[in-house]
Design a protein around this motif. Structure first.
Motif, mmCIF file in Angstrom:
data_model
loop_
_atom_site.group_PDB
_atom_site.id
_atom_site.type_symbol
_atom_site.label_atom_id
_atom_site.label_comp_id
_atom_site.label_asym_id
_atom_site.label_seq_id
_atom_site.Cartn_x
_atom_site.Cartn_y
_atom_site.Cartn_z
ATOM 1 N N GLU A 69 0.813 -1.219 0.000
ATOM 2 C CA GLU A 69 0.000 0.000 0.000
ATOM 3 C C GLU A 69 0.841 1.262 0.000
ATOM 4 N N SER A 70 2.128 1.124 0.233
ATOM 5 C CA SER A 70 2.978 2.304 0.402
ATOM 6 C C SER A 70 3.515 2.821 -0.926
ATOM 7 N N ASP A 71 3.558 4.150 -1.054
ATOM 8 C CA ASP A 71 4.145 4.778 -2.240
ATOM 9 C C ASP A 71 5.663 4.826 -2.162
ATOM 10 N N VAL A 72 6.234 4.533 -0.993
ATOM 11 C CA VAL A 72 7.683 4.657 -0.856
ATOM 12 C C VAL A 72 8.388 3.308 -0.919
ATOM 13 N N PHE A 73 7.646 2.207 -1.111
ATOM 14 C CA PHE A 73 8.300 0.898 -1.219
ATOM 15 C C PHE A 73 8.716 0.624 -2.655
ATOM 16 N N ASN A 74 9.945 0.175 -2.808
ATOM 17 C CA ASN A 74 10.492 -0.188 -4.113
ATOM 18 C C ASN A 74 10.961 -1.638 -4.039
ATOM 19 N N PRO A 75 10.330 -2.560 -4.758
ATOM 20 C CA PRO A 75 10.733 -3.963 -4.679
ATOM 21 C C PRO A 75 12.155 -4.215 -5.151
ATOM 22 N N ARG A 76 12.733 -3.261 -5.892
ATOM 23 C CA ARG A 76 14.133 -3.407 -6.329
ATOM 24 C C ARG A 76 15.101 -3.020 -5.211
ATOM 25 N N GLU A 77 14.635 -2.180 -4.282
ATOM 26 C CA GLU A 77 15.441 -1.796 -3.120
ATOM 27 C C GLU A 77 14.598 -2.025 -1.864
ATOM 28 N N PRO A 78 14.409 -3.278 -1.509
ATOM 29 C CA PRO A 78 13.376 -3.604 -0.516
ATOM 30 C C PRO A 78 13.696 -3.176 0.909
ATOM 31 N N PHE A 79 14.936 -2.785 1.195
ATOM 32 C CA PHE A 79 15.268 -2.302 2.538
ATOM 33 C C PHE A 79 15.075 -0.794 2.672
ATOM 34 N N ALA A 80 14.935 -0.111 1.581
ATOM 35 C CA ALA A 80 14.800 1.343 1.621
ATOM 36 C C ALA A 80 13.424 1.736 2.140
ATOM 37 N N ASN A 81 13.399 2.797 2.942
ATOM 38 C CA ASN A 81 12.144 3.382 3.443
ATOM 39 C C ASN A 81 11.310 2.393 4.253
ATOM 40 N N ARG A 82 11.993 1.567 5.036
ATOM 41 C CA ARG A 82 11.288 0.596 5.881
ATOM 42 C C ARG A 82 11.466 0.968 7.342
ATOM 43 N N ASP A 83 10.566 0.478 8.187
ATOM 44 C CA ASP A 83 10.722 0.630 9.633
ATOM 45 C C ASP A 83 12.143 0.239 10.019
ATOM 46 N N PRO A 84 12.811 1.042 10.865
ATOM 47 C CA PRO A 84 14.220 0.761 11.189
ATOM 48 C C PRO A 84 14.463 -0.636 11.760
ATOM 49 N N ARG A 85 13.451 -1.246 12.343
ATOM 50 C CA ARG A 85 13.632 -2.591 12.877
ATOM 51 C C ARG A 85 13.853 -3.627 11.787
ATOM 52 N N ASN B 139 2.965 3.817 20.609
ATOM 53 C CA ASN B 139 3.900 4.799 20.061
ATOM 54 C C ASN B 139 5.220 4.849 20.824
ATOM 55 N N GLN B 140 5.208 4.534 22.107
ATOM 56 C CA GLN B 140 6.489 4.441 22.824
ATOM 57 C C GLN B 140 7.399 3.408 22.170
ATOM 58 N N VAL B 141 6.821 2.279 21.829
ATOM 59 C CA VAL B 141 7.607 1.205 21.222
ATOM 60 C C VAL B 141 8.060 1.597 19.818
ATOM 61 N N ARG B 142 7.146 2.148 19.042
ATOM 62 C CA ARG B 142 7.491 2.499 17.664
ATOM 63 C C ARG B 142 8.483 3.658 17.609
ATOM 64 N N ALA B 143 8.290 4.665 18.436
ATOM 65 C CA ALA B 143 9.201 5.810 18.423
ATOM 66 C C ALA B 143 10.609 5.391 18.819
ATOM 67 N N ARG B 144 10.731 4.467 19.766
ATOM 68 C CA ARG B 144 12.075 3.987 20.134
ATOM 69 C C ARG B 144 12.786 3.379 18.931
ATOM 70 N N ALA B 145 12.063 2.657 18.089
ATOM 71 C CA ALA B 145 12.669 2.070 16.898
ATOM 72 C C ALA B 145 13.238 3.145 15.982
ATOM 73 N N TYR B 146 12.564 4.290 15.923
ATOM 74 C CA TYR B 146 13.026 5.394 15.078
ATOM 75 C C TYR B 146 14.024 6.296 15.796
#
Length: 569
Positions: A307-323, A427-434
């Motif tokens: 569903e994301s406009d920032v996902f690129n299957p050729r660069e699958p690690f780019a623009n992903r949750d830091p985890r 959000n505490q958990v998610r923000a820590r990841a970022y």
């Protein structure tokens, strides 16, 4: 003869009156020794301490294996759970039952014998020691209840005749007894230990494990309240850096609610390191993250990859949750002294220490048994994994504060008590990841108030991203009744090198030829790619929903002790 067989079972299930089996150790958990003791044992503080130390053997605190889940791939192999061959003779089914009851028997003995020290200890000290034993007993019964369901319960030392009369207890009764023990433990245990004290069970640990078993059993009111009790202690905080939390160098993190140390020196280690280490670094890269897990990590806009406009299957690690990159090694990244790159045309890679190009054994074009799907684990794996004959010593985490926060949020969602405390916990958990403050909601994809169904999906995906490779996913699949969906799908990987070049890389379709669809439960669908011949089926996972939501009772218990087997085994 029948009586003799039943007595053999009791060796592990119950303490027979007049016999006490203990492990004694001068330091908590590390390399305990096994000793016999007399009917007067537990008459002094030292004896009770040694008895309590025996509870913390690692064998009494097993993790559920990630290989039983859709987060995992082990080349083309399956397990008794993912191959639907689980039965009462399966090794871990028997071993975990036996070890849990062995630990319970020891806990029962402490609870009943601690009064022997009344002449030398205060009532408060006796209550604290009893509380620790009851905490351990509750934790062991919680594991048995959540996995086997129909279990034998006893909180007393029994003679042989009494023990032979025991049958299986109603799960609801066992759960109430577990709650009673955790409540007693929370009332009498310390909130935290000082810097010079051995760290064992605490109030927070009792609250946290009570919340966990309550969630596993669908008791959301108890799960909510116990998790909140743990949070309100104000003792625990999230570790500042997600990736560093799991390294061997990180000891006694304020995020660990309950856990204990490992030690290479004392030969209490994690083990099995080579299966997780890349082949360039000397490992085997045999046990790897699945594509299912890889696709479950959200993008930086908070949306799934389809569903994301920032996902690129050729660069699958780019623009992903830091985890994602903290859990799975990104392509082209430095890892364990080498640049990691599974591309079939990358026959050489740079060795970081020398700057020289060396043979790339992390591509199947060079090494046939390199990762079958191109992915390898990053989480917790550091340079020390290459030392000490592959023995490693990260702290063993039984439950951590992030789990408590997400259990609280989940319980509130299931009760449809949706408020700011739910959003704040997630959000505490998610923000820590970022690596940002939760209040800076423009710096990460913060969760916002939504309907129950939407937030249920959010918290479940959050748990998957947060707890990969921590033994959490299996029971999440079981309690959410998702195992029959997630584990009845094939495990996919890369085509063999020649086909991979012909069909994928030569057409600029590396890494994913197209983006797989992700359903409402975060489960990926690779059937379109498989149907087009662009990926390879490695193994067929199977899960029998008519029986596998509970484990079987070990066959020896059914055959020799008259216990009733769980349905369809």
């Amino acid at each position: 003869m029948e009586r003799e067989i039943k007595m053999k079972r009791l060796r592990y299930l119950l303490i027979v009156s007049g016999i006490v089996l203990w492990t004694a150790c001068g330091k908590l958990d590390l390399n305990p020794l096994s000793d016999g003791s007399s009917e007067t044992w537990n008459s002094t503080a030292d004896e009770i301490e040694m008895s309590l130390n025996g509870f913390y053997k690692h064998v009494f605190w097993p993790e559920d294996n990630d290989e039983w889940t859709d987060d995992w791939i082990y080349r083309d192999a399956t397990t008794p759970i993912t191959g639907a061959t689980l039965n009462g003779e399966t090794g871990f089914v028997k071993d975990r039952w036996t070890n849990a009851y062995k630990c319970i028997a020891r806990a029962n003995n402490v609870v009943q014998s601690v009064e022997r020290a009344a002449d030398v200890l205060s009532e408060e000290e006796i209550e604290r020691y009893a509380a620790e034993a009851r905490f351990v007993r509750a934790a062991q019964y919680a594991y048995l209840l959540s996995h086997y369901g129909n279990i034998v319960y006893s909180d007393k030392m029994l003679d042989i005749d009494e023990a032979l009369e025991l049958g299986q207890s109603e799960p609801a009764f066992v759960l109430e007894k577990i709650y009673e023990d955790f409540d007693y433990a929370a009332e009498h245990l310390k909130a935290e230990f000082g810097s010079g004290e051995l760290k064992r069970a605490t109030k927070g640990a009792a609250y946290a494990l009570k919340a966990r078993i309550a969630a596993y059993m669908g008791d959301w009111i108890t799960a909510r309240d116990a998790a909140k009790d743990c949070i309100d202690l104000g003792v625990y905080t999230l570790h500042p850096n997600f990736a560093e939390l799991f390294l061997s160098k990180t000891k006694n993190s304020p995020e660990v609610v309950f856990g204990f140390p490992r030690s290479i020196e004392l030969k209490v280690t994690k083990g099995d390191a080579q299966n997780y280490v890349t082949r360039n670094a000397g490992g085997w890269a045999a046990k790897d993250p699945s594509w299912d897990l890889f696709c479950a990590f959200l993008c930086t806009d908070g949306k799934p990859i389809d569903e994301s406009d920032v996902f690129n299957p050729r660069e699958p690690f780019a623009n992903r949750d830091p985890r994602c990159a903290a859990t799975i090694v990104p392509f082209g990244a430095e890892h364990l002294g080498y640049i990691y790159e599974p591309h079939p045309d990358t026959l050489k890679v740079r060795q970081v220490s020398t700057g020289q190009l060396v043979e790339n054994r992390d591509t199947r074009s060079v090494a046939e048994y390199a990762s079958f799907n191109g992915l390898v684990w990053k989480k917790g794996i550091d340079g020390d994994w290459l030392l000490n004959s592959w023995q490693t010593e990260p702290d063993k985490i039984v439950i951590r504060f992030a789990d408590v926060l997400l259990l609280y949020a989940e319980a509130k969602i299931e009760l449809n008590e949706i408020d700011e405390s739910v959003i704040n916990a997630i959000n505490q958990v998610r923000a820590r990841a970022y690596g940002v403050d939760p209040a800076t909601t423009d710096a990460y994809p913060a969760v916002t108030l939504a309907d129950q169904a939407s937030l249920r999906q959010q918290v479940r995906i959050e748990r998957r991203m947060e707890f990969a490779l921590e033994g959490i996913r299996y029971m999440d699949l079981i309690r959410w009744q998702l195992a029959e969906k997630a584990l009845n799908k094939p495990n996919y990987g890369l085509l063999d090198p020649a086909d991979l070049r012909a069909k994928v890389t030569s057409k600029d379709l590396w890494f994913f030829p197209e983006t797989p669809e992700i359903d409402e439960d975060g489960v990926a669908d690779f059937s379109a790619l498989a149907g087009a011949g662009l990926i390879k089926q490695l193994a067929v996972r199977k899960f029998d929903a008519t029986r596998q939501y509970l484990w079987p009772i070990p066959s020896t218990e059914v055959l020799t002790s008259g216990l009733t087997q769980n349905p369809n085994y």
